[in-house]
Enzyme design. Structure first.
Site, PDB file in Angstrom:
ATOM      1  N   GLU A 135     -34.205   5.778  87.318  1.00  0.00           N
ATOM      2  CA  GLU A 135     -34.684   4.745  88.227  1.00  0.00           C
ATOM      3  C   GLU A 135     -34.816   5.339  89.617  1.00  0.00           C
ATOM      4  OE1 GLU A 135     -33.686   0.215  89.798  1.00  0.00           O
ATOM      5  OE2 GLU A 135     -32.332   1.172  88.382  1.00  0.00           O
ATOM      6  N   ALA A 275     -24.127   3.862  90.840  1.00  0.00           N
ATOM      7  CA  ALA A 275     -24.107   3.837  89.379  1.00  0.00           C
ATOM      8  C   ALA A 275     -25.469   3.387  88.890  1.00  0.00           C
ATOM      9  CB  ALA A 275     -23.010   2.912  88.861  1.00  0.00           C
ATOM     10  N   MET A 276     -25.689   3.499  87.574  1.00  0.00           N
ATOM     11  CA  MET A 276     -26.969   3.138  86.981  1.00  0.00           C
ATOM     12  C   MET A 276     -26.745   2.435  85.659  1.00  0.00           C
ATOM     13  SD  MET A 276     -30.180   3.029  87.173  1.00  0.00           S
ATOM     14  CE  MET A 276     -31.195   2.295  85.903  1.00  0.00           C
ATOM     15  N   ASN A 278     -28.277   2.010  82.815  1.00  0.00           N
ATOM     16  CA  ASN A 278     -28.995   2.381  81.595  1.00  0.00           C
ATOM     17  C   ASN A 278     -28.439   1.643  80.376  1.00  0.00           C
ATOM     18  OD1 ASN A 278     -30.076   4.720  83.207  1.00  0.00           O
ATOM     19  ND2 ASN A 278     -27.947   5.344  83.024  1.00  0.00           N
ATOM     20  N   GLU A 311     -22.920  -3.209  87.157  1.00  0.00           N
ATOM     21  CA  GLU A 311     -23.736  -2.488  86.176  1.00  0.00           C
ATOM     22  C   GLU A 311     -23.675  -3.165  84.815  1.00  0.00           C
ATOM     23  OE1 GLU A 311     -25.686  -0.523  87.514  1.00  0.00           O
ATOM     24  OE2 GLU A 311     -24.610  -0.288  89.401  1.00  0.00           O
ATOM     25  N   HIS A 314     -25.958  -6.173  84.672  1.00  0.00           N
ATOM     26  CA  HIS A 314     -27.373  -5.802  84.543  1.00  0.00           C
ATOM     27  C   HIS A 314     -27.843  -5.842  83.091  1.00  0.00           C
ATOM     28  CE1 HIS A 314     -29.293  -4.865  88.265  1.00  0.00           C
ATOM     29  NE2 HIS A 314     -28.435  -3.940  88.642  1.00  0.00           N
ATOM     30  N   GLU A 333     -31.818  -6.831  91.195  1.00  0.00           N
ATOM     31  CA  GLU A 333     -30.723  -6.390  92.059  1.00  0.00           C
ATOM     32  C   GLU A 333     -30.131  -7.530  92.883  1.00  0.00           C
ATOM     33  OE1 GLU A 333     -29.260  -3.828  91.575  1.00  0.00           O
ATOM     34  OE2 GLU A 333     -30.688  -2.518  90.572  1.00  0.00           O
TER      35      GLU A 333
END
Length: 884
Positions: A135, A275-276, A278, A311, A314, A333
């Site tokens: 991203e 952080a992400m 995924n 996260e 999400h 977000e």
């Protein structure tokens, strides 16, 4: 480097993708400098594109456009046949392929170089571990692909690696593993849920993990794993506990249950973000997942709990329902920040969490609204999407969602979110789709409210009142306005929820209507409105913008006496704190005037009296007391100033802190002792509150420079059983202690913790942030320290970012050396990591708000960056807009 003058992408130019990818199969053969990537894409013509372009008649097939950056193309085939060279074209942005039929399979082989990928986008090596960050547009650095969020595909990924990379992870569920003929091994992962390429993840390395399980509301068992280097395996317990709390909370509050069989988290030292999310494989900056009482502060424990939750949340607000395009970034977000804020409020102190969030808004997001990069929550255009991972999109976006929650109420908001997830599961949608779900679920009209998504800037509410003692009628008149921002000189009225109450002379909330409500949400929707209340026996004092019900600047002529009254009597914790901030602001502004006039500075006795009363009030939450004792930051004072006088701000805050420490030393010492607790460390709300108040008192006591209180700091430093108390005492010694105390404590701290990366980053930050020891010469010396690494974003943020963003005193030295230093570092970093360089330059972008001499120096520093040579698209956009 990208083109120094990149093209502008505009929301109005959005068009649906020409082709969709139903299935993506990826095969990686990992090598540090020559990783081979093979992809198989099952592609079909997008019916929506056909309908839009040709009225349903697909006369000529457009070429297939695949994005790809810094890739070595090895082979290209369609339906098993190599594509002739005249049928495809390559460029610095990707690959364009002529196609002959509406449905086909593309096979691509390409090579990439993870070892030299310092941008930390795509696939890169971090301390010997392969890791991805896709991203917003990192997947195009892995293979050629329609790298946009509205192309959603089911991914199957096979990773082949040598045996010294025993852990091979990707999205979804593991479906196969085995050996290869040449002695390597492989693992295949299959994600059953369609996702855009930005949610793809891969990790390979020599990692250890901790494991737990979570039983969902429907009775399914989910395997939970957190992966890290073996030396950090003991620091995962808090993150695991936080994850389980978040999973339960999301089920109870939003009805959202996790959907895969496994949820994995990986801690990585080199990472541009926190952080992400995924799908099923969250990748975290190590600083945002690893913690132990000995090595992490209370703030770090709370931050980890919040980020882990963010996260995880999400998975629904971002993954199952994702963004149609990057202009809609706040769709996922803003909504998820609101969700994690509510989670943190439920886990800790709701009042303090709200104060912390609003403090960030006022310190940084309001400044963003008032700067050259000002943009709406949903931007109209961008040159480089990485520049729009901003406080406006995240934090102000969360405030927009919060306002909907305030306007509708908790139950109605839940109905709206349920409809949103049900209606759009598996889709890439827009901010309008979110608002429409809220409207449809509750039969309300939020048409005007949508302006929050399209208009930039911070609205200002000017409030006046009038009382008629003869009739008991009270009128509250609200005028709203919003300053001009780049590209938006005029603003239409916003729809603003103004939560309020009226206080009687002894501080009770007065009835506001026939139903006896003592708190109302006024819906401000016009440039000027008057709200009337009848039959009040005496003139009330308005309590306005309770809970900070909208991200606005409130202007009402409170007197110091009224602010003191609110600090003592206000039932709304946020407004109680805010009254103290306003009183402190008045006192600090007076000190700045004294400084500029060359007069002897004298601190307002009202402020001293107010702080004394707060210290003596044992009925208040200690965490709230600590917040109420905290002076407005230099950054907040700068944001409120018409023209920033850095030296006056610095002098005023320093004088106020010392004066308060001297005047209140008895109360501060008594409070320090009262909230010093023995026993094992617990990262729980009550213990955190006690430590927070105790260490706030210590900072004020140390500010006096008295040997007794510095000895107290020294004693706490030497005996501290947790990092919170150790770091607070170290900060006191660094900022106020003797040279011997400062250097002795810093040396002792480093000697003890030099093997722990996160603690060393804290050690760096304490020095670079310090007005006393964080001189430019010392910061340069820190950059030569063996533990510093320019390629590591965390180290850069701790040292260079700490100096430029949090060391207001040293960065704003009158000779301009701090500005020149920052420009040099930004130029150097831009060649390594454009995302970091573009974010680091922010302090210079506010040059127009400073007094002429200082502003001129900052402007010169920006010009030197622009003239330094070819810039990345990320940095060029920020600098060019700042100079305009």
């Amino acid at each position: 480097m990208k083109d120094a003058q990149p093209r502008t992408v505009r929301l109005r130019d959005y068009r649906v993708p020409d082709y969709l990818v139903d299935q993506t199969r990826l095969h990686f053969e990992l090598q540090p400098r020559g990783t081979l990537v093979r992809s198989q894409l099952h592609i079909r013509r997008n019916p929506e594109a056909v309908a839009q372009e040709n009225g349903g008649a697909d006369i000529k097939l457009p070429p297939l456009e695949l994005q790809g950056v810094e890739l070595e193309l090895l082979s290209l085939a369609i339906d098993g046949e190599p594509v002739a060279s005249e049928s495809f074209r390559t460029s610095v942005e990707g690959l364009s392929v002529d196609v002959e039929r509406p449905e086909f399979v593309v096979e691509i082989s390409n090579r990439i170089n993870p070892e030299d990928n310092t941008s930390l986008e795509g696939l890169y090596l971090s301390n010997g571990m392969y890791c991805t960050q896709c991203e917003a547009e990192g997947f195009r650095k892995i293979t050629f692909y329609p790298d946009r969020p509205d192309v959603m595909s089911r991914f199957t990924t096979t990773i082949v690696a040598p045996r010294d990379y025993p852990v091979l992870l990707s999205n979804g569920n593991e479906v196969e593993r085995g050996e290869t003929e040449d002695g390597r091994h492989f693992v295949t992962w299959e994600d059953p849920f369609a996702k855009p390429s930005y949610l793809f993840a891969l990790v390979a390395g020599d990692l250890q993990h901790v494991e737990d399980a979570f039983i969902t509301a429907s009775g399914r068992e989910i395997k939970l794993q957190i992966f890290t280097e073996s030396k950090n395996i003991g620091k995962c317990e808090h993150a695991m506990r936080s994850l389980k709390k978040a999973m339960r909370w999301d089920e109870e509050v939003y009805g959202r249950e996790y959907d895969l069989d496994i949820f994995m988290v990986v801690a990585v030292d080199h990472f541009n973000m926190g952080a992400m999310e995924n799908k099923g494989l969250n990748i975290f900056n190590s600083a945002c997942v690893l913690a132990s009482p000995e090595t992490a502060t209370d703030a770090a424990f709370q931050r980890i709990e919040s980020i882990v939750a963010h996260e995880y949340f999400h998975n629904w607000s971002g993954n199952r329902v994702t963004c149609r395009d990057w202009f809609q970034l706040s769709l996922k977000e803003g909504f998820t920040v609101f969700r994690d804020a509510e989670f943190s409020a439920d886990m800790n102190s709701r009042a303090v969490k709200r104060i912390e969030d609003v403090s960030m808004l006022r310190t940084a997001q309001f400044a963003e609204d008032d700067g050259p990069m000002a943009h709406p929550v949903r931007p109209d255009s961008y040159m480089e999407i990485s520049n729009f991972y901003t406080l406006t999109v995240y934090e102000k976006g969360a405030e927009v969602v919060r306002m909907i929650h305030t306007l509708l109420g908790e139950e109605a908001f839940r109905r709206g979110s349920d409809l949103y997830f049900e209606r759009h599961d598996g889709q890439a949608v827009t901010c309008e789709d979110f608002v429409k779900a809220m409207e449809d679920a509750n039969g309300v009209d939020l048409q005007q409210f949508r302006r929050w998504y399209s208009q930039a800037g911070t609205p200002v509410l000017e409030v006046t009142d009038a009382y008629d003692p003869g009739t008991g009628d009270y009128a509250l008149t609200v005028r709203q306005s919003c300053p001009a921002t780049p590209g938006q000189p005029e603003k239409a009225p916003f729809h603003i929820p103004l939560k309020m109450a009226l206080l009687d002379p002894i501080g009770n909330d007065m009835p506001l209507d026939q139903a006896g409500h003592t708190e109302l949400v006024l819906q401000v929707s016009e440039a000027e409105q008057t709200f009337r209340f009848k039959g009040l026996p005496e003139k009330p004092l308005p309590s306005l913008l309770r809970g900070f019900s909208a991200p606005v600047k409130l202007r009402y002529g409170y007197t110091p006496e009224q602010l003191l009254f609110l600090m003592r009597s206000e039932s709304d914790a946020f407004n109680r704190w805010d009254a103290g901030q306003r009183l402190a602001f008045i006192a600090l502004e007076s000190l700045q005037q004294d400084y500029r006039a060359g007069r002897e500075m004298q601190l307002s006795p009202e402020l001293v009296s107010a702080y004394r009363a707060v210290l003596q009030n044992r009925e208040l939450d200690p965490a709230l007391v600590a917040e109420m004792l905290s002076l407005p930051s230099a950054q907040v004072l700068a944001e409120e100033a018409g023209e920033i006088d850095a030296q006056a701000i610095i002098a005023a805050r320093e004088f106020a802190e010392v004066s308060l420490g001297q005047a209140l030393h008895e109360e501060l010492l008594a409070t320090y002792r009262a909230f010093t607790r023995e026993g094992p460390y617990r990262p729980e709300a009550d213990d955190i509150a006690a430590r927070r108040l105790k260490n706030t008192c210590l900072a004020f006591l140390a500010a006096t420079g008295e040997a007794t209180y510095l000895a107290l700091a020294q004693s706490q430093f030497e005996s501290a059983g947790n990092m919170t108390d150790s770091a607070a005492a170290l900060a006191a010694l660094v900022n106020r202690g003797s040279e011997a105390q400062m250097h002795g404590a810093l040396d002792s701290f480093y000697k003890r913790w030099q093997e722990d990366t996160q603690v060393v980053e804290l050690w760096f930050a304490l020095q670079s942030n310090s007005a006393r020891c964080g001189t430019l010469e010392h910061v340069r010396a820190l950059m030569q320290h063996p533990a510093f690494e320019l390629k590591n974003p965390n180290k850069v943020r701790a040292v260079i970012g700490g100096f430029a963003n949090r060391n207001f005193t040293q960065f704003h030295k009158a000779d301009g050396s701090g500005f020149e230093f920052l420009s040099d570092q930004v130029i150097a970093l831009d060649r390594l990591n454009p995302q970091v360089s573009a974010r680091l330059v922010t302090p210079l972008t506010r040059w127009k708000k400073y007094r002429e001499a200082v502003g001129s120096q900052m402007h010169s520093a920006l010009k030197s960056i622009m003239e330094s040579g070819q810039l990345s698209a990320d940095l060029y956009e920020v600098v060019s807009k700042s100079l305009a």
